[in-house]
Design a protein around this motif. Structure first.
Motif, PDB file in Angstrom:
ATOM      1  N   TYR A 304       0.928  -1.310   0.016  1.00  0.00           N
ATOM      2  CA  TYR A 304       0.044  -0.066   0.009  1.00  0.00           C
ATOM      3  C   TYR A 304       0.829   1.250   0.111  1.00  0.00           C
ATOM      4  O   TYR A 304       0.522   2.229  -0.712  1.00  0.00           O
ATOM      5  N   GLN A 305       1.978   1.243   0.736  1.00  0.00           N
ATOM      6  CA  GLN A 305       2.840   2.322   0.800  1.00  0.00           C
ATOM      7  C   GLN A 305       3.433   2.864  -0.563  1.00  0.00           C
ATOM      8  O   GLN A 305       3.324   4.111  -1.103  1.00  0.00           O
ATOM      9  N   ALA A 306       3.635   1.714  -1.517  1.00  0.00           N
ATOM     10  CA  ALA A 306       3.887   2.283  -2.959  1.00  0.00           C
ATOM     11  C   ALA A 306       2.729   2.812  -3.422  1.00  0.00           C
ATOM     12  O   ALA A 306       3.051   3.483  -4.473  1.00  0.00           O
ATOM     13  N   TRP A 307       1.599   2.164  -3.384  1.00  0.00           N
ATOM     14  CA  TRP A 307       0.279   2.821  -4.100  1.00  0.00           C
ATOM     15  C   TRP A 307       0.167   4.110  -3.780  1.00  0.00           C
ATOM     16  O   TRP A 307      -0.132   4.936  -4.707  1.00  0.00           O
ATOM     17  N   TRP A 308       0.320   4.433  -2.527  1.00  0.00           N
ATOM     18  CA  TRP A 308       0.031   5.791  -2.013  1.00  0.00           C
ATOM     19  C   TRP A 308       1.219   6.636  -2.326  1.00  0.00           C
ATOM     20  O   TRP A 308       0.789   7.784  -2.666  1.00  0.00           O
ATOM     21  N   GLU A 309       2.399   6.460  -2.378  1.00  0.00           N
ATOM     22  CA  GLU A 309       3.351   7.329  -2.968  1.00  0.00           C
ATOM     23  C   GLU A 309       3.414   7.858  -3.927  1.00  0.00           C
ATOM     24  O   GLU A 309       3.628   8.624  -4.631  1.00  0.00           O
ATOM     25  N   SER A 310       2.934   6.590  -5.110  1.00  0.00           N
ATOM     26  CA  SER A 310       2.502   7.154  -6.362  1.00  0.00           C
ATOM     27  C   SER A 310       1.289   8.154  -6.669  1.00  0.00           C
ATOM     28  O   SER A 310       1.033   8.363  -8.055  1.00  0.00           O
ATOM     29  N   ARG A 311       0.466   8.449  -5.856  1.00  0.00           N
ATOM     30  CA  ARG A 311      -0.584   9.431  -5.802  1.00  0.00           C
ATOM     31  C   ARG A 311      -0.734  10.344  -5.070  1.00  0.00           C
ATOM     32  O   ARG A 311      -1.417  10.441  -4.075  1.00  0.00           O
ATOM     33  N   PRO A 312       0.433  11.192  -4.999  1.00  0.00           N
ATOM     34  CA  PRO A 312       0.354  12.581  -4.319  1.00  0.00           C
ATOM     35  C   PRO A 312      -0.859  13.462  -4.331  1.00  0.00           C
ATOM     36  O   PRO A 312      -1.013  14.087  -3.318  1.00  0.00           O
ATOM     37  N   GLU A 313      -1.642  13.365  -5.122  1.00  0.00           N
ATOM     38  CA  GLU A 313      -2.712  14.038  -5.227  1.00  0.00           C
ATOM     39  C   GLU A 313      -3.882  13.725  -4.045  1.00  0.00           C
ATOM     40  O   GLU A 313      -4.902  14.454  -3.908  1.00  0.00           O
ATOM     41  N   LEU A 314      -3.886  12.665  -3.610  1.00  0.00           N
ATOM     42  CA  LEU A 314      -4.435  11.834  -2.510  1.00  0.00           C
ATOM     43  C   LEU A 314      -4.050  12.348  -1.160  1.00  0.00           C
ATOM     44  O   LEU A 314      -4.760  12.225  -0.040  1.00  0.00           O
ATOM     45  N   HIS A 315      -2.741  12.840  -0.965  1.00  0.00           N
ATOM     46  CA  HIS A 315      -2.192  13.051   0.295  1.00  0.00           C
ATOM     47  C   HIS A 315      -2.866  14.078   1.101  1.00  0.00           C
ATOM     48  O   HIS A 315      -3.278  15.198   0.397  1.00  0.00           O
ATOM     49  N   PRO A 316      -2.994  14.410   2.032  1.00  0.00           N
ATOM     50  CA  PRO A 316      -3.636  15.267   3.186  1.00  0.00           C
ATOM     51  C   PRO A 316      -2.852  16.567   3.245  1.00  0.00           C
ATOM     52  O   PRO A 316      -1.441  16.495   2.800  1.00  0.00           O
ATOM     53  N   VAL A 317      -3.455  17.503   3.085  1.00  0.00           N
ATOM     54  CA  VAL A 317      -2.615  19.068   2.993  1.00  0.00           C
ATOM     55  C   VAL A 317      -2.444  19.339   4.618  1.00  0.00           C
ATOM     56  O   VAL A 317      -3.287  19.449   5.576  1.00  0.00           O
ATOM     57  N   LEU A 318      -1.366  19.515   4.939  1.00  0.00           N
ATOM     58  CA  LEU A 318      -0.909  19.737   6.355  1.00  0.00           C
ATOM     59  C   LEU A 318      -0.340  20.983   6.625  1.00  0.00           C
ATOM     60  O   LEU A 318      -0.311  21.509   7.792  1.00  0.00           O
ATOM     61  N   ASP A 319      -0.158  21.959   5.691  1.00  0.00           N
ATOM     62  CA  ASP A 319      -0.055  23.411   6.133  1.00  0.00           C
ATOM     63  C   ASP A 319      -1.082  24.203   6.609  1.00  0.00           C
ATOM     64  O   ASP A 319      -2.160  23.811   6.484  1.00  0.00           O
TER      65      ASP A 319
END
Length: 319
Positions: A304-319
């Motif tokens: 899943y980590q590989a799947w996640w890292e290939s999709r940065p558009e899904l990552h939460p915004v932390l700023d």
């Protein structure tokens, strides 16, 4: 007997649910108990509040009047509670959660984001229960998951933010299963399996599973509904069932977690809060705490980590 707020809430829930059975389930009481309570309420109000119709129960003219008053009174009480809590210097944050994997790692991040604040965290089995309790002022904020095509209705006065917009479902199966050695599994290859799930799923996921299996050419055989996570995993390890799981789920002895080819099942994770009780700033801090807790759980599963890292558009915004 005098009418109390709990009586007004019961009348409102019956009207919303459209049946005594569904209302009783949402209120956490038996149907006979709710029927008896309704009869007592009707004795006080002086007549029937509901009649049985084609699709369930429908309010009578007297019922419509009592409902209008109940909604106004309950709304004013919710506003009073929320306003009083918002005015307090450091009100306790009452957070309700579905049993998402990130909850296991949430506490430390909440302490970092909200230092010095008292936090009361409770878990529920049902997204509908969470949203109802949020609307009733019993929670200030909730964290919940839902199937990708399912929208859990939210009460008035509530704001929401999507934490994780897309999360693929993985399948957990026994380490001794013939498919356990594969890097990913075709859903159609699970056609003959027995499935287990939670006891109370109203987040759209059961319907999504049924539809995905239908597209794969079979109807899943659901035999076990089990609430306890450890018990479910022990049953899977014994080879008695398989189950869909979050991809961030931790390792369980005797089981493996594998992705489904083509991601036929996806969900999302959301945060919702009562705007009168939680400021935008506080909601932002809560969002960051939940996001960091989710990110901490990703290394549980290297595929899943590989799947996640290939999709940065899904990552939460932390700023």
């Amino acid at each position: 007997m005098q009418l109390e707020l709990r009586h007004l809430e019961a009348v409102q829930r019956i009207a919303e649910a459209g049946s005594l059975g569904r209302a009783a389930a949402r209120l956490g009481v038996s149907q006979p108990a709710l029927s008896a309570q309704l009869r007592r309420i009707e004795r006080v109000t002086g007549g029937e509040l509901f009649v049985r119709g084609r699709g369930g129960v429908e309010p009578t003219p007297l019922g419509e009047y009592v409902l209008s008053v109940a909604r106004r009174v309950l709304g004013e009480m919710d506003a009073l509670t929320a306003g009083a809590r918002a005015a307090a210097p450091h009100p306790t944050l009452r957070l309700g959660c579905i049993l998402l994997v990130l909850v296991d790692r949430l506490f430390g991040h909440l302490e970092t984001e909200l230092p010095g604040h008292e936090i009361d965290i409770s878990t529920e089995r049902s997204a509908v229960t969470l949203t109802r309790m949020l609307g009733a002022g019993k929670y200030d904020a909730i964290l919940y998951g839902e199937g990708a095509d399912h929208d859990t209705p939210l009460p008035d006065g509530v704001a929401a933010r999507t934490l994780i917009p897309k999360e693929p479902a993985f399948v957990r199966l026994s380490a001794a299963h013939p498919l356990a050695g594969q890097e990913q599994i075709e859903l159609a290859d699970l056609a003959g399996e027995t499935w287990t799930t939670l006891t109370d799923d109203d987040d759209g996921c059961p319907e999504a599973v049924l539809e995905a299996c239908r597209r794969a050419g079979f109807a899943p055989k659901l035999r076990y509904r089990i609430d306890d996570r450890k018990m479910r995993w022990e049953m899977i390890a014994a080879g008695r069932a398989v189950s869909v799981c979050q991809p961030t789920s931790p390792h369980a002895e005797g089981t493996v977690l594998r992705p489904l080819a083509g991601d036929p099942l996806t969900g999302r994770i959301r945060l919702a809060w009562n705007r009168a009780a939680v400021t935008e700033r506080r909601a932002g801090r809560l969002y960051r705490a939940a996001a960091r807790a989710y990110l901490d759980s990703i290394p549980n599963n290297t595929s899943y980590q590989a799947w996640w890292e290939s999709r940065p558009e899904l990552h939460p915004v932390l700023d």
